[in-house]
Design a protein around this motif. Structure first.
Motif: not given
Length: 74
Positions: A66-68, A70-74
């Protein structure tokens, strides 16, 4: 050097700077304090919930995915 001494020293050094620099430092410090206050409140809430038995097992692999995502959306 004690924390209070360090803070006093930083304030004395900052007070010698031009007003725009002092203002910028003050705004950044207040922002940082606000972030830390919100984090502390979230931690306190989480601890209260755990103490009340509201915790549940954590699936670390799902959390990482989930964290990956979310942060990949950038």
């Amino acid at each position: 050097m004690a924390m209070k001494d360090t803070l006093d020293f930083a304030f004395s050094k900052a007070s010698a700077l031009p007003e725009p620099a002092r203002e910028k430092i003050a705004r950044e410090l207040l922002d940082r304090i606000e972030v830390l206050s919100r984090l502390r409140a979230a931690i306190d809430l989480g601890l209260s919930e755990l103490d009340a038995g509201l915790g549940r097992p954590l699936d670390i692999e799902t959390l990482i995915e989930k964290a990956r995502a979310e942060h990949a959306k950038g």
